[in-house]
Design a protein around this motif. Sequence first.
Motif, PDB file in Angstrom:
ATOM      1  N   GLY A 159       0.813  -1.211   0.000  1.00  0.00           N
ATOM      2  CA  GLY A 159       0.000   0.000   0.000  1.00  0.00           C
ATOM      3  C   GLY A 159       0.842   1.254   0.000  1.00  0.00           C
ATOM      4  O   GLY A 159       2.072   1.233  -0.063  1.00  0.00           O
ATOM      5  N   ARG A 160       0.153   2.355   0.120  1.00  0.00           N
ATOM      6  CA  ARG A 160       0.806   3.641  -0.073  1.00  0.00           C
ATOM      7  C   ARG A 160       1.729   4.031   1.086  1.00  0.00           C
ATOM      8  O   ARG A 160       2.659   4.822   0.911  1.00  0.00           O
ATOM      9  N   GLU A 166      -2.172   5.095   7.857  1.00  0.00           N
ATOM     10  CA  GLU A 166      -2.358   6.421   7.266  1.00  0.00           C
ATOM     11  C   GLU A 166      -3.854   6.649   7.104  1.00  0.00           C
ATOM     12  O   GLU A 166      -4.517   5.979   6.300  1.00  0.00           O
ATOM     13  N   LYS A 169      -5.955   7.532   3.610  1.00  0.00           N
ATOM     14  CA  LYS A 169      -6.197   6.583   2.519  1.00  0.00           C
ATOM     15  C   LYS A 169      -7.700   6.510   2.252  1.00  0.00           C
ATOM     16  O   LYS A 169      -8.499   6.380   3.177  1.00  0.00           O
ATOM     17  N   GLU A 174      -5.380   1.748  -2.462  1.00  0.00           N
ATOM     18  CA  GLU A 174      -4.143   2.310  -1.930  1.00  0.00           C
ATOM     19  C   GLU A 174      -3.856   1.819  -0.515  1.00  0.00           C
ATOM     20  O   GLU A 174      -2.867   2.204   0.093  1.00  0.00           O
ATOM     21  N   ASP A 175      -4.737   0.956  -0.007  1.00  0.00           N
ATOM     22  CA  ASP A 175      -4.577   0.461   1.349  1.00  0.00           C
ATOM     23  C   ASP A 175      -3.489  -0.597   1.439  1.00  0.00           C
ATOM     24  O   ASP A 175      -2.710  -0.635   2.395  1.00  0.00           O
ATOM     25  N   CYS A 360     -12.033   2.231   2.685  1.00  0.00           N
ATOM     26  CA  CYS A 360     -10.908   1.728   3.473  1.00  0.00           C
ATOM     27  C   CYS A 360     -11.325   1.558   4.938  1.00  0.00           C
ATOM     28  O   CYS A 360     -12.084   2.375   5.476  1.00  0.00           O
TER      29      CYS A 360
END
Length: 662
Positions: A159-160, A166, A169, A174-175, A360
């Motif tokens: 993930g990002r 974070e 998200k 993007e998780d 998310c």
Amino acid sequence: MTTQTGIRNGTGAALRDLGDTEFEQLYQCDRFTASVISSRFRYIMEHVCSQLITYAFSPQIRESTDISAAVTGPPSLNHAMPAVAQTIPLFFGSIPDAVRIALEEYGLDRIVAGDVIMVNDPYRVGTHLNDVCFIRPVFSAGELVGAVTIRAHMLDWGGRTIGGFEVTKTDLYEDGLVLPPTLLYSAGKPVKPTFSLILDNTRLGPIVLPDIQTIHTSLELGAGLLLETLEKYGLPAYLGGIRYACDAAAETMRNALERLPDGIYEGEERLDSDGLSDDAEHVVRVRINKRGGRAEFDLSGSSPATNSAINCSWLDAKTAVAIALKYLIDPKSPFTSASLRDVDVLLPADSIINPSPPHCCMFYWEPVLAIINATFSAINGVLGEYAVAPDSWGGTIHFASGVTTGGTPWFSSAGATVTPAGPWGATRDGDADSSQLMMILNLLDGGTEQGEADNPVVVLRRDYVPDTAGAGKHRSGSASVTDSLWLTPAEHRISTFHVKRPPGNGGVYGGRPGSLAGGWLWDPATSPLAQQPAILPLTMSSPIYSEATPLMGVVNPQTHELDPDGEYRFLLTPVAASANTMIRFVCNGAGGWGDALERDPLRVLHDVRDEYVTIDGAARDYGVVVTGDPIRDPEGLAVDESATRALRTSRATSTSTSTSGT
């Protein structure tokens, strides 16, 4: 959503009232054997977790014990769960459904002995992507008789953001790495493409890989112990033991519900922010319709799903209801998949407690805590002296990142080393403990040494803060403070979502709420205090806060001290700070139980001696006049009994006049 699981005792009689013959016909073994088998299930799970904790590589597992394990039965019993390890309550409600969903989706006809199925999709198995379920089906004489499951937090799952924590998200894409039920071991052999997929996505393969291998050997241990049980007692008694454990748990919850007066109970809890905006509060509302031994939890008034990582799936909403009920009305019996057999949970679609993909769910515990505290608010009032004061909520997440002097990027994994653990709320049985994390967690504190060894940080102070406990005849634990010195330049990120108001309405049965949380940063570039680092004073009222950058809390806009009438501060973006920056975090207090003016003055004296309460706080919060010097002569402290009687009489008269006037 109905939460019924397992096969109900169809006799209508209480288990203890069943005759020996009737019991054996129902459970295919005698009462003693059924009790031994159900206890053995729990023993197996604790043994599995002990081995994993001992040999794990990740500090999240080895030091903090962020894991759980469960036994589940065969498909003929709907994969009923007779036992779950007493590690992380956050996993209780989701594991039995996770096993059923994963095995049925993968295909029961495809599974063979030695297989391990891995899955982490929160919409299939709950919690968040880092909490991966590892499921090992167990076969006896070619028949699927159950499964052993470990759920463990993986240190990084792609993930990002490294580590995953974070809040901004916005979706699963993007998780991190989302896995449907996936074969990890086939007949005991590693499935290389699956391992390649994991290692291609995690940044911390040298830790994640040996953790998975240790999980596999721990699953082997659990499966072996389960087969030993089968061999010793036979399949009929084994299945009877599963059913008995579930029926017993369902019965204790049903009895607890029957003791609760029939009626409609309502409560709500708010989250300060969604992490994207500091003025976007979200609410969880619960309406409990209780009749006899059944209850319906209707959360239809809750907010829509957020566009950040603060959502929880339906499985975790179920967990929240289970935790709240176990704490409030049924605390003594073990949890099983049948504990909520007589409880229905209604969840609105596309809500913060039942979102739809691809929302998310990384910070899933925040809505879970909101459900729990809303339930506390709804039910505590009718429990009278048996009310349980809410805990401190907790949940402050701090992450730092930067580059070493050699040019190597680093990421802080200090976790609880630099953020304080909160207290629990008081009960009729006595004062509550301090520094206990949240009630949804049963983690261990990895300790200062491990955090300092792995990160460019020095912990300056970890202590209790005087006068922060929720006052009462029995007080809560005290809030804690952690001060840290960061040795290199870094970006600091803070996430916390309940500092505006006391959780769960604070104190119970006349008790008061504790103090509220805050966070501050002193950067040498702007703060003279940080240019010559020193031990910060252990007080919430000091000129030092005026030169700090507030990171979180409700603070006075000029002094930056905590002020319930001040401005809400929330760090929406990371803050860049110089080397030798100092950071202070103070957690929430918790709720007290009973009238503080009824607290034994001798206990207040001991609190002053032990620095939980100041002399001023003893008079202000408890009406107790203490004389002496708690710093230089703590054993010379004394209670001025006549002054205490006069002060308490004055307070009681003032309270009575105020009440009659309203």
